[in-house]
Design an enzyme around this catalytic site. Sequence first.
Site, PDB file in Angstrom:
ATOM      1  N   SER A  21      -0.899   0.259 -14.144  1.00  0.00           N
ATOM      2  CA  SER A  21      -2.135  -0.362 -13.654  1.00  0.00           C
ATOM      3  C   SER A  21      -2.741  -1.285 -14.710  1.00  0.00           C
ATOM      4  O   SER A  21      -2.795  -0.953 -15.897  1.00  0.00           O
ATOM      5  CB  SER A  21      -3.139   0.742 -13.302  1.00  0.00           C
ATOM      6  OG  SER A  21      -4.391   0.149 -13.038  1.00  0.00           O
ATOM      7  N   LYS A  74      -5.615   6.199  -1.076  1.00  0.00           N
ATOM      8  CA  LYS A  74      -6.814   5.523  -0.562  1.00  0.00           C
ATOM      9  C   LYS A  74      -7.377   6.170   0.707  1.00  0.00           C
ATOM     10  O   LYS A  74      -8.579   6.163   0.942  1.00  0.00           O
ATOM     11  CB  LYS A  74      -6.523   4.051  -0.317  1.00  0.00           C
ATOM     12  CG  LYS A  74      -6.301   3.264  -1.611  1.00  0.00           C
ATOM     13  CD  LYS A  74      -6.146   1.785  -1.348  1.00  0.00           C
ATOM     14  CE  LYS A  74      -5.869   1.042  -2.642  1.00  0.00           C
ATOM     15  NZ  LYS A  74      -5.829  -0.406  -2.472  1.00  0.00           N
ATOM     16  N   ASP A 110     -11.623  -3.682  -2.053  1.00  0.00           N
ATOM     17  CA  ASP A 110     -10.466  -4.549  -1.798  1.00  0.00           C
ATOM     18  C   ASP A 110     -10.868  -5.655  -0.817  1.00  0.00           C
ATOM     19  O   ASP A 110     -10.400  -6.786  -0.908  1.00  0.00           O
ATOM     20  CB  ASP A 110      -9.307  -3.750  -1.171  1.00  0.00           C
ATOM     21  CG  ASP A 110      -8.635  -2.822  -2.178  1.00  0.00           C
ATOM     22  OD1 ASP A 110      -8.677  -3.125  -3.382  1.00  0.00           O
ATOM     23  OD2 ASP A 110      -8.084  -1.787  -1.750  1.00  0.00           O
ATOM     24  N   ALA A 133       1.170  -4.600   8.045  1.00  0.00           N
ATOM     25  CA  ALA A 133       0.128  -3.922   8.827  1.00  0.00           C
ATOM     26  C   ALA A 133      -0.272  -2.593   8.191  1.00  0.00           C
ATOM     27  O   ALA A 133      -0.767  -1.700   8.870  1.00  0.00           O
ATOM     28  CB  ALA A 133       0.621  -3.701  10.260  1.00  0.00           C
TER      29      ALA A 133
HETATM   30  P1  ATR Z   1      -0.045  -0.646   1.914  1.00  0.00           P
HETATM   31  O1  ATR Z   1      -1.028   0.420   2.221  1.00  0.00           O
HETATM   32  O2  ATR Z   1       0.040  -1.018   0.467  1.00  0.00           O
HETATM   33  O3  ATR Z   1      -0.224  -1.875   2.752  1.00  0.00           O
HETATM   34  P2  ATR Z   1       2.131   0.447   3.497  1.00  0.00           P
HETATM   35  O4  ATR Z   1       1.226   1.117   4.442  1.00  0.00           O
HETATM   36  O5  ATR Z   1       3.362   1.164   3.044  1.00  0.00           O
HETATM   37  O6  ATR Z   1       1.400   0.015   2.158  1.00  0.00           O
HETATM   38  O7  ATR Z   1       2.546  -0.978   4.119  1.00  0.00           O
HETATM   39  C1  ATR Z   1       3.551  -1.738   3.613  1.00  0.00           C
HETATM   40  C2  ATR Z   1       3.767  -2.931   4.547  1.00  0.00           C
HETATM   41  O8  ATR Z   1       4.923  -3.642   4.083  1.00  0.00           O
HETATM   42  C3  ATR Z   1       4.063  -2.514   5.983  1.00  0.00           C
HETATM   43  O9  ATR Z   1       3.527  -3.498   6.844  1.00  0.00           O
HETATM   44  C4  ATR Z   1       5.579  -2.521   6.014  1.00  0.00           C
HETATM   45  O10 ATR Z   1       6.143  -2.705   7.301  1.00  0.00           O
HETATM   46  P3  ATR Z   1       6.384  -1.436   8.272  1.00  0.00           P
HETATM   47  O11 ATR Z   1       5.055  -1.143   8.921  1.00  0.00           O
HETATM   48  O12 ATR Z   1       7.400  -1.887   9.215  1.00  0.00           O
HETATM   49  O13 ATR Z   1       6.842  -0.311   7.379  1.00  0.00           O
HETATM   50  C5  ATR Z   1       5.880  -3.721   5.142  1.00  0.00           C
HETATM   51  N1  ATR Z   1       7.234  -3.684   4.593  1.00  0.00           N
HETATM   52  C6  ATR Z   1       7.685  -2.905   3.592  1.00  0.00           C
HETATM   53  N2  ATR Z   1       9.001  -3.140   3.356  1.00  0.00           N
HETATM   54  C7  ATR Z   1       9.382  -4.098   4.254  1.00  0.00           C
HETATM   55  C8  ATR Z   1      10.614  -4.774   4.526  1.00  0.00           C
HETATM   56  N3  ATR Z   1      11.733  -4.507   3.827  1.00  0.00           N
HETATM   57  N4  ATR Z   1      10.633  -5.699   5.515  1.00  0.00           N
HETATM   58  C9  ATR Z   1       9.496  -5.981   6.221  1.00  0.00           C
HETATM   59  N5  ATR Z   1       8.308  -5.381   6.003  1.00  0.00           N
HETATM   60  C10 ATR Z   1       8.249  -4.445   5.040  1.00  0.00           C
END
Ligand code: ATR
Length: 283
Positions: A21, A74, A110, A133
């Site tokens: 961090s 979070k 954020d 998302a």
């Molecule tokens: P955060 O709270 O940091 O946003 P998260 O809830 O794990 O973390 O969300 C990560 C985002 O990155 C999600 O939208 C995820 O898509 P999915 O909902 O389909 O999991 C997206 N993401 C992560 N790896 C991905 C990949 N290889 N291709 C496309 N989207 C990806």
Amino acid sequence: MVKIGSPPRKAAVVGWPVGHSLSPLIHATWAEREGRQVTYEAIPVAPDDASFRSAIEALIRDSYRGCNVTLPHKERALAIADEASAEARAAGAANMLTFGGRRVLADNSDIAGFAAALDERGVRPRRALILGAGGAARGVAIALKRLFGAHLIRVANRTSSRGRHLALLVDGEAIDWTEKDNALGDIDILVNTTSLGMTGQPPLDIDLSRLPRSAAVADIVYSPLETPLLAAARAKGATAIDGLSMLMHQAAFGYRAWLGSAAVVDADLRARLEGALKARNGE
Ligand code: ATR
């Protein structure tokens, strides 16, 4: 005025992992500038409810004024709080906990941090495409809707059900992940909230040729600082907003709430953080 002999104000960031961090350096920089003795450390807390609760109780016992909360806690932070701001409730997540007596107040900077990073560049978007998302996407979508009054919020997510869910939350429009290149022509901001493009993660496969040159592109990824997405945006003359801007601006709210008053986001702070990132990457 700081009382002579008064103990340093204490705050922390809790997460898992949290060793990398940049928040301790941000807070130390501000404290140093105003000549204030503070403690702000990164505390690793295992990703389960019991560990999180006992870590927060320990901070309260030790007279911490509050803490930042990062992944994956979070949502737990919101759940544990006695009170929550409208932003934290809307996002379903909190990145700040403030301890007032025995009461725990949850907030989400954020959202305001993302808005401040846009404001700083004179960007006031009304039509957006959000990639992803998850929790970060939710904060971005709420900022766009509530703080900028965006009237078109498109969401493209690999898992379409999650994309639809977020779109519904902000009266937006979910599109297929494979359609993102075609959804750029009429927007004024593109925001990547996925981890794609981060060091060690797969690249983000997107073609910006339809994006208007007057648009902005924001990436929450800050390692590398110049992601291929931001490099492509700059190459076509669009405004590029990196993850470090959002990180610095969200931190200012915690610093002011717990530690001091002079939380200024400026070129010196950025240079210091960029130096730390470079040292970490062995550059
Ligand atoms: P955060 O709270 O940091 O946003 P998260 O809830 O794990 O973390 O969300 C990560 C985002 O990155 C999600 O939208 C995820 O898509 P999915 O909902 O389909 O999991 C997206 N993401 C992560 N790896 C991905 C990949 N290889 N291709 C496309 N989207 C990806």
